[in-house]
Design a protein around this motif. Structure first.
Motif, mmCIF file in Angstrom:
data_model
loop_
_atom_site.group_PDB
_atom_site.id
_atom_site.type_symbol
_atom_site.label_atom_id
_atom_site.label_comp_id
_atom_site.label_asym_id
_atom_site.label_seq_id
_atom_site.Cartn_x
_atom_site.Cartn_y
_atom_site.Cartn_z
ATOM 1 N N LEU A 211 9.732 -44.748 27.954
ATOM 2 C CA LEU A 211 8.986 -43.859 27.062
ATOM 3 C C LEU A 211 8.036 -42.990 27.878
ATOM 4 N N PRO A 212 7.927 -41.720 27.538
ATOM 5 C CA PRO A 212 6.912 -40.887 28.196
ATOM 6 C C PRO A 212 5.526 -41.481 27.921
ATOM 7 N N LEU A 213 4.598 -41.284 28.841
ATOM 8 C CA LEU A 213 3.266 -41.877 28.670
ATOM 9 C C LEU A 213 2.544 -41.308 27.454
ATOM 10 N N THR A 214 2.910 -40.093 27.055
ATOM 11 C CA THR A 214 2.327 -39.546 25.825
ATOM 12 C C THR A 214 2.574 -40.510 24.661
ATOM 13 N N ILE A 293 -1.049 -37.910 27.230
ATOM 14 C CA ILE A 293 -0.636 -36.507 27.266
ATOM 15 C C ILE A 293 -0.922 -35.907 28.637
ATOM 16 N N VAL A 294 -2.095 -36.202 29.180
ATOM 17 C CA VAL A 294 -2.456 -35.563 30.444
ATOM 18 C C VAL A 294 -1.528 -36.061 31.563
ATOM 19 N N ALA A 380 -5.482 -29.736 32.455
ATOM 20 C CA ALA A 380 -5.348 -31.124 32.888
ATOM 21 C C ALA A 380 -6.318 -31.422 34.031
ATOM 22 N N ILE A 381 -6.448 -30.462 34.962
ATOM 23 C CA ILE A 381 -7.387 -30.666 36.076
ATOM 24 C C ILE A 381 -8.822 -30.682 35.544
ATOM 25 N N GLY A 430 -4.850 -28.176 26.625
ATOM 26 C CA GLY A 430 -3.718 -28.189 27.552
ATOM 27 C C GLY A 430 -2.429 -28.482 26.810
ATOM 28 N N ALA A 431 -2.494 -29.461 25.900
ATOM 29 C CA ALA A 431 -1.300 -29.864 25.160
ATOM 30 C C ALA A 431 -0.819 -28.739 24.265
#
Lengths: 598, 465
Positions: A211-214, A293-294, A380-381, A430-431
């Motif tokens: 699974l994606p971490l999101t 998400i990040v 994100a940064i 960002g998202a």
């Protein structure tokens, strides 16, 4: 070197169950109003949350005007100031952040990223939004009842929350409590959906460790919310009974307006324990989706696998679990038994370990990456920097001794805005820049986006970083005015004026963002199905924006983890999750670029 | 590229800000230097980590930003690196936590030789109690509070008879002696905070909380409320004066004990009537006030308030500001009174005067005033009738022109700035609610309306008679 989780499998496992059947509506109302499509519900959630969030933003500006330029606006008196404080906090934490991460991003991304056609219970999902909307309207109604909304602070501490001398004690507080109860009911409907969909609705080959971490972040946050919100629900119902029926769950023997009350024997501290049993996990209910998400934003835009994926997953789970045993660090000076301080300081600082590991893994993902400084990457940064700052100041407040002089000062205001307001909001921005192309089919304007980023990132840092030092000097929070306070030097007023100007500039930049959202909807560059060349399933849909049912005739099959970026020997620098190993286009060995070195 | 530079500048600037900013911990005035040390350790450890992580990100952004033929490195995890990072972080956290817990151990352990003081919070005022000669506090409950028993001491408890009550928000403490502060609240949550002492704690109705410290520096310190307690939260102040032990003992001996307060005889209205003759020239035959002389209505004011104001005039806590013309006229009259007993007699006579309606002279918007008055209502009562428990005088039915003048004086600091006038100090803060003259007139117009509602039945009764 490669572990099993990171290896592609040659074929997807066979299907265990049949596909779900969806109700396809034909009318406009069925499609966009009473919609059961998770993607439409997501947008409904996001738009509602943003709208109410803008109200809270305006409230914060009114507070800042009073602090920066005292008594310049005659509509702000101590009563309305406390009402702004309360509504701003409550809206931002619950009605904006919780709703937009879980109801908004959760609804949009969970089915798409898991490879499902929709949520497990679409009808319940629809109901969830409408109940949420009702709770928002109830909350807003508080502005218009007789004496206005509650001014008890978003923590709603009794006895003051329901006693005279606090604004909104007649009507506003009742509406707020009812609204919270309704919100929790609505959230539970949605939350059950997200959990069941992640556990049961994944497509073939999509194991939990693929699974994606999101999805991991939103999933764990939802589990936590389902466990934490009931504590708030109980507290809210008891307080309503105290307020309306004169029971004494939280009301001790006391005077109100100089008169003796009839209630006795209740415990104000009991409420605080219940509130923070919810309230602390709530911090991570907001933070974990942002963490997830990040991670995906960084991996995609640095063209690199997320570093230490398994540890990232376990860190999410451990943080989630630990966050249930740290609640009383909000109560070090509450008058509870001071011996609790030893236990809660220890558990609190332990949480810093998995959290720090997540930060290391993000920055190590950047290291030796191929960093594209796109707008989502900039945000994100910005998140990383802000979160590190806010997380580190948390080590002050979590450490019971250090907390004593700093609690209830602007240090706390600076800390939690940095870590739980600015950091998650930067991720939300960002998202939105990242997924807007999938949602609308068009790119957001990057130049406007960069202006938006720079003003927001630098501006919020200018607002909140100096606040820590006000707190260090002892300046208390939730003060309408400082008058002549011996330990507050005059220079504090100049700093407050500066902070207010910074806040006005940051708020103006959000108008630019709203303009970008609207303008790009019609004039934005066509995005195509996968503008960021990302691996996860939402970018592999046959249509952009995805239609009801998400994936056309055939559900995708998953062969690999979501972070196959820049795999050595492969022509493209990304392999989508649904590409089988035999279909991967390889490079001739001689042409291997920098990615081959190790 | 810009982002990398921004991170370097921000991180470096943040560290510099710590050293250069004018906002630091207030100079320590207690034994809790150890708390300052834990704060300093936290700044050093977190500052270093903050710099390291920020600079690492900046370097990564500079070195690994996108090049045309660039390609990222592929390595899903690195077990040894992850292990060492975990270990180092755990060590760092331990280095922060351990000193914190050690100091907390001291914080929860009250020394045996500590003396005790009780701090009682109420919206929006602090008062204090010492245990008296027996060293034991009498039992106290909020339900027992009334005008003669402001802290609610139980009548049957002998330990309470010698308890020393300090109703003014001024607390004296001896230098160098550890003190255990016990906290109670009459109404909502409060928090007694004196920044230079570092320690603080919430006061909770229905239970007693505590903390301890040793004052180490002689001087005056401002106490504030650090737990949101309603509209007047920002105006809830007290003063802590740390003095030599001998001076403290002398001060403590001057304060009335609970038994002495109860034994204090009420004033004699007949004796007061003779004294009152002097007042009538300006304040009117029946104490109804005269706008031509600028002297306000006295009839309707509680004895407690009248005595306190006379005392203020006598000692110069009121009527000394050069712009307070009428106050300056009042001072010699107050000083001509023989003493406390005379003041009480006079006040007792004023209490017998009839409550005639005052003429209305001020115009404003009572609807605006209604909202503003909510800040006043907690102490002065929803009907403006005043509240002796909160030391708040009657407003309804008083001369409206006088109310306007006093509110203007509070706003301008002409009245209420004197350190010996704590309730006046509070009004100076509360009057900030009224942002301009129109607001003052609005709130007084609303109070006029309260007076009419209040007086209507009385007027009807008089007509019947």
């Amino acid at each position: 070197m490669h572990e099993r989780e990171y290896e592609a499998s040659p074929e997807a496992p066979p299907a265990e169950t049949g596909e779900m059947e969806l109700v396809h509506p034909r009318t406009f109302i069925g499609k966009y109003i009473w919609s059961q499509d998770a993607k439409v519900i997501a947008i409904q959630y996001a738009v509602t949350a943003t709208a109410i969030g803008l109200v809270a933003l305006v409230l914060s500006l009114l507070m800042r005007l009073q602090l920066g330029f005292p008594n310049s606006l005659s509509l702000i008196d101590p009563e309305s100031y406390l009402q702004y404080v309360t509504m701003h906090g409550m809206i931002m934490v619950v009605y904006l952040l919780t709703a937009i991460f879980l109801g908004g991003f959760g609804n949009y991304l969970i089915p798409l990223m898991c490879g499902a056609r929709d949520m497990a219970f679409p009808y319940l999902n629809m109901l969830s939004f409408w109940v949420y909307l009702a709770s928002v309207l109830l909350l807003v109604a508080g502005f218009f009842v007789g004496d206005g909304s509650s001014g008890a602070g978003w923590t709603l501490y009794p006895p003051q929350a329901i006693s005279q001398g606090t604004p909104g004690a007649d009507g506003g507080i009742v509406l707020m409590l009812v609204s919270l109860a309704v919100f929790i009911i609505g959230f539970t409907m949605g939350g059950l959906n997200y959990v069941v969909t992640v556990l049961q609705g994944r497509t073939r080959g999509m194991t939990l460790m693929r699974l994606p971490l999101t999805v991991w972040g939103i999933f764990m946050a939802t589990v936590m919310a389902l466990l934490a919100f009931p504590a708030l629900f109980v507290a809210v119902v008891m307080m309503l009974l105290d307020r309306l029926l004169g029971t004494s769950f939280f009301m001790p023997e006391m005077l109100g307006m100089g008169e003796e009350g009839s209630q006795r024997g209740g415990s104000p501290l009991l409420f605080q324990h219940l509130f923070w049993f919810f309230g602390h996990p709530e911090v991570y209910i907001v933070a974990l989706p942002a963490f997830g998400i990040v991670s995906d934003l960084i991996a995609t835009h640095a063209r690199k696998n997320i570093f230490g994926y398994r540890m990232m997953v376990w860190a999410i789970i451990i943080i989630g679990a630990l966050s249930f045993v740290v609640w009383a660090h909000h109560m070090y000076v509450s008058g509870m038994s001071p011996y609790f301080g030893f236990l809660f300081a220890t558990t609190t600082l332990i949480v810093a370990v998995p959290t720090a590991l997540k930060v290391y893994n993000w920055v190590l993902t950047l290291w030796r990456g191929d960093i594209h400084l796109t707008v989502p990457m900039l945000f994100a940064i910005g998140f990383l920097f802000t979160f590190v700052n806010g997380g580190l100041s948390g080590l002050f407040l979590g450490n019971v001794t250090v907390d004593v002089p700093l609690s209830d000062t602007y240090f706390v205001v600076g800390h939690f805005h940095m870590v739980m307001a600015v950091a998650p909001v930067l991720v939300i921005f960002g998202a939105i820049y990242h997924w807007y192309p999938k949602i609308t089919g068009r790119m957001l304007d990057a130049t406007l986006g960069k202006v938006h980023f720079w003003v927001t990132f630098l501006g919020t840092y200018a607002i909140y970083y100096p606040m820590h030092f006000l707190g260090l000097a002892g300046v208390p929070r939730r003060y309408y005015a400082y008058g002549e306070t011996a330990f507050v030097p005059d220079s504090v007023q100049s700093l407050n004026a500066f902070i207010t100007i910074a806040a006005l500039v940051v708020a103006a930049a959000q108008l630019l963002f709203l303009f970008n959202l609207a303008w790009s909807l019609f004039r934005g560059r066509e995005a195509g199905p996968n503008p960021w060349r990302a691996t996860t399933l939402e970018w592999q849909t046959p249509h952009t924006p995805p239609r009801h049912g998400n994936f056309g005739d055939e559900l995708p099959l998953v062969y690999r983890w979501p972070y196959d970026y820049s795999v050595p020997g492969v022509k493209d620098d990304y392999i989508p999750q649904n590409v089988p190993p035999q279909a991967v286009e390889r490079e001739p060995a001689a042409d291997r670029g920098r990615g081959g070195e190790s | 590229m810009a982002i990398a530079i921004a991170l370097i500048v921000l991180a470096g600037g943040s560290v510099l800000f710590y050293f250069l900013s004018p906002w630091h911990l207030t100079p320590l005035a207690s034994n809790w230097g150890a708390i300052d040390v834990t704060i300093a350790i936290s700044f050093w450890v977190t500052g270093l980590v903050f710099l390291a992580v920020s600079l690492f990100i900046a370097v990564a952004l500079i070195r690994f930003r996108h090049h045309r033929c660039g390609r990222a490195h592929y390595r899903p995890e690195n077990k040894p690196l992850e292990f060492w990072l975990t270990a180092a972080t755990t060590l760092g956290i331990g280095a922060l936590l351990a000193p914190g817990l050690v100091v907390w151990g001291h914080f929860v352990t009250v020394p045996d030789d500590a003396h005790e003081v009780e701090v009682v919070g109420q919206q929006w005022h602090w008062s204090f109690r010492f245990p008296g000669e027996d060293g034991i506090f009498g039992e106290a409950r909020n339900a027992l509070i009334d005008a003669s028993n402001p802290l609610g001491l139980a009548p049957g408890d002998p330990a309470g008879r010698d308890d020393v009550l300090v109703e003014r928000p001024l607390l004296m403490l001896p230098e160098g002696r550890p003190v255990k502060v016990l906290l109670r609240s009459k109404d909502v949550l409060h928090n007694f905070k004196v920044p230079p002492f570092r320690a603080k704690m919430d006061a909770i109705p229905g239970q007693v909380s505590y903390f301890w410290f040793t004052p180490t520096r002689i001087g005056d310190f401002e106490a504030v409320c650090a737990e949101l307690c309603g509209i007047g939260h920002f105006a809830m102040r007290a003063r802590v004066r740390v003095v030599e032990p001998a001076r403290f003992e002398a001060w403590l001996a001057e304060q009335p004990t609970h038994a002495e307060r109860l034994a204090c005889p009420p004033g004699d209205p007949r004796a007061g009537e003779a004294l009152f003759a002097t007042c009538t020239a300006c304040h009117g035959e029946r104490g109804q006030g005269r706008q031509t002389t600028g002297a306000p209505r006295l009839a309707g004011l509680g004895t407690d308030y009248l005595v306190r104001q006379l005392r203020n005039f006598r000692v110069g806590a009121r009527g000394t500001h050069e712009q307070d013309v009428q106050g300056r006229q009042m001072r010699p009259f107050a000083r001509s009174l023989a003493g406390e007993a005379a003041m009480r007699d006079l006040a007792a006579h004023v209490a017998t005067l009839p409550m005639d309606p005052s003429p209305l002279t001020v115009e404003g918007d009572p609807r605006q005033g209604r909202r503003l008055y909510r800040s006043c209502a907690n102490c002065h009562g929803a009907g403006g009738q005043g509240n002796t428990r909160y030391k708040a005088p009657r407003l309804a039915g008083m001369n409206d022109w006088y109310l306007v003048r006093q509110l203007e004086h509070f706003r301008a600091g002409i009245r209420g700035r004197h350190p010996r006038d704590p309730y006046g100090n509070q009004m100076v803060d509360m009057a900030q609610v009224l942002v301009d003259e129109a607001a003052v007139r609005d709130v007084v117009a609303y109070i006029n309306g309260l007076a009419r509602a209040d007086a209507a039945p009385a007027v009807a009764r008089q007509a019947e008679e």
